[in-house]
Scaffold this motif. Structure first.
Motif, short mmCIF file in Angstrom:
data_model
loop_
_atom_site.label_atom_id
_atom_site.label_comp_id
_atom_site.label_asym_id
_atom_site.label_seq_id
_atom_site.Cartn_x
_atom_site.Cartn_y
_atom_site.Cartn_z
N VAL A 54 -59.72 14.60 20.67
CA VAL A 54 -58.56 14.55 19.77
C VAL A 54 -57.88 15.91 19.84
CG1 VAL A 54 -57.76 14.29 17.39
CG2 VAL A 54 -59.66 12.87 18.24
N TYR A 55 -56.56 15.90 19.97
CA TYR A 55 -55.82 17.17 20.11
C TYR A 55 -54.61 17.14 19.19
CZ TYR A 55 -54.11 21.37 22.51
OH TYR A 55 -53.71 22.65 22.81
N LEU A 56 -54.56 18.06 18.24
CA LEU A 56 -53.41 18.21 17.36
C LEU A 56 -52.56 19.35 17.89
CD1 LEU A 56 -55.81 16.97 15.51
CD2 LEU A 56 -54.33 17.60 13.62
N GLY A 57 -51.39 19.00 18.47
CA GLY A 57 -50.53 20.00 19.08
C GLY A 57 -49.16 20.01 18.45
N GLY A 58 -48.32 20.91 18.90
CA GLY A 58 -47.03 21.01 18.23
C GLY A 58 -45.96 21.69 19.04
N GLY A 59 -44.99 22.29 18.27
CA GLY A 59 -45.06 22.56 16.85
C GLY A 59 -46.22 23.49 16.48
N THR A 60 -46.52 23.49 15.21
CA THR A 60 -47.60 24.30 14.67
C THR A 60 -48.43 23.47 13.71
OG1 THR A 60 -46.05 26.18 14.73
CG2 THR A 60 -48.17 26.54 13.65
N PRO A 61 -49.48 22.80 14.19
CA PRO A 61 -50.31 21.96 13.32
C PRO A 61 -50.89 22.72 12.13
CG PRO A 61 -50.75 21.45 15.59
CD PRO A 61 -49.86 22.65 15.61
#
Length: 361
Positions: A54-61
């Motif tokens: 799972v990868y939360l990317g952005g932007g700025t999580p």
């Protein structure tokens, strides 16, 4: 196995080089988080393979509140071995780091970019060089044992000595993973409108090989063109993109791939939220034919240390690839070994030209 990417487009301020979809308006954060959770409910059965990254990317999580992060991670599939959160160093307080560990974040990726505060201001980064080291300490104290930092080189007027100081500062942090990218002037960015001059190709080349030599001497494995990891700490999620592993992308502007189709959500936060709230997915998609699949393998697998598995290619493409690659093999820019075609040290810096030549037209 399969990957899950969640795009978090919120930023406190926008960096001058960034071309990713993002917004500095936070008024829609909660509706957006609700919409992402809803999109996952709508799409969770698209892939038959289990979610392993799972990868939360952005932007700025790290601009999400603890409650919003908890809501997201609770809604997603449990027990993925690698759960990465991109973060800005100044967001990582003692309390925030502890919260990440408690929520099951196993890997944090931070955009350090440079340890020169003057250049950080030039980029419109909101952290200082001292805050990078401070953030690493906070994460370690919270039990996070897999930390990655991003570096950037090729600033206007940067010297090789300047870049070496940045590399040394990064190594002093004893992180597990380092990604490094040359400053690129992309159309549509503030940097493009500033009309700045980069350092030039020859110095970029020297900087790239200095990075490679110093990190490898420090025990890092150069496993992808821009990525270095200590043994056992490759980014599993990003590796899935290079290894033809299916993935789902949630959120505005996120991309998905199931092996046969590629799709991408609308790059507009309001349109995205409105559609998902209606129970729809606001996306476009394309079916991947054989030529497209082969071309994708050229531009992804060749980026890696292992290279392109020739035995996995249909005969038509294998023959074409080897025919076009012959001149680069003769030049010493590509090597054929153990059924794989891989970039050599001399081929790394000209990889874009090599890949373009191997594309099937």
């Amino acid at each position: 196995m399969a990957g899950l990417y969640i795009h978090i487009p919120f930023c406190k301020s926008r960096c001058i080089y960034c071309a990713f979809y993002s917004t500095t308006s936070h008024e829609l954060r909660q509706r957006y988080v609700d919409a992402v959770c809803r999109e996952w409910q709508l799409r969770s059965r698209e892939l038959s393979a289990p979610i392993t990254t799972v990868y939360l990317g952005g932007g700025t999580p790290s601009q999400l509140t603890p409650q919003q992060l908890q809501q997201l991670l609770t809604a997603l599939p449990p027990s993925a071995p690698e759960v990465t959160l991109e973060a800005n160093p100044d967001d990582i307080t003692v309390k925030y780091a502890a919260m990440l560990s408690q929520l099951g974040i196993t890997r944090v990726s931070m955009g350090a970019q440079t340890f020169d505060d003057r250049r950080l201001r030039f980029l419109h980064r909101r952290h200082t060089s001292a805050q990078v080291a401070q953030a690493v300490r906070h994460l370690r104290e919270a039990g996070i044992r897999n930390i990655s930092i991003d570096l950037m080189y090729g600033f206007p007027d940067e010297t090789l000595e300047d870049w070496e100081r940045d590399i040394d500062a990064a190594l002093a942090l004893n992180v597990e993973h380092i990604s490094a990218y040359c400053l690129t002037v992309e159309e549509g960015t503030a940097l493009y409108r500033m009309n700045v001059e980069t350092v030039g190709e020859e110095l970029e080349r020297e900087m790239y090989y200095l990075l490679k030599d110093k990190l490898e001497a420090a025990g890092f494995e150069h496993y992808e063109i821009s990525n270095f990891a200590r043994l056992g700490y490759r980014s599993r999620h990003n590796s899935s993109y290079w290894q033809d592993v299916p993935y789902i992308g949630l959120g505005a502007a996120a991309h998905s791939y199931d092996g046969k189709r590629r799709s991408w959500n609308v790059a507009d936060i309001r349109q995205y939220i409105a559609a998902v709230e209606r129970g729809e997915r606001p996306c476009e998609e394309e079916t991947i034919d054989e030529d497209t699949w082969y071309n994708d393998r050229i531009t992804t697998a060749l980026r890696t240390r292992e290279g392109l598995d020739l035995t996995a290619l249909p005969e038509k493409y294998r023959c074409y690839c080897l025919k076009e690659a012959r001149r680069y093999i003769d030049q010493g820019w590509l090597a054929e070994r153990d059924g794989h075609l891989a970039l050599t040290r001399d081929g790394l810096f000209v990889s874009d030209d090599i890949m373009s030549s191997l594309i099937y037209i």
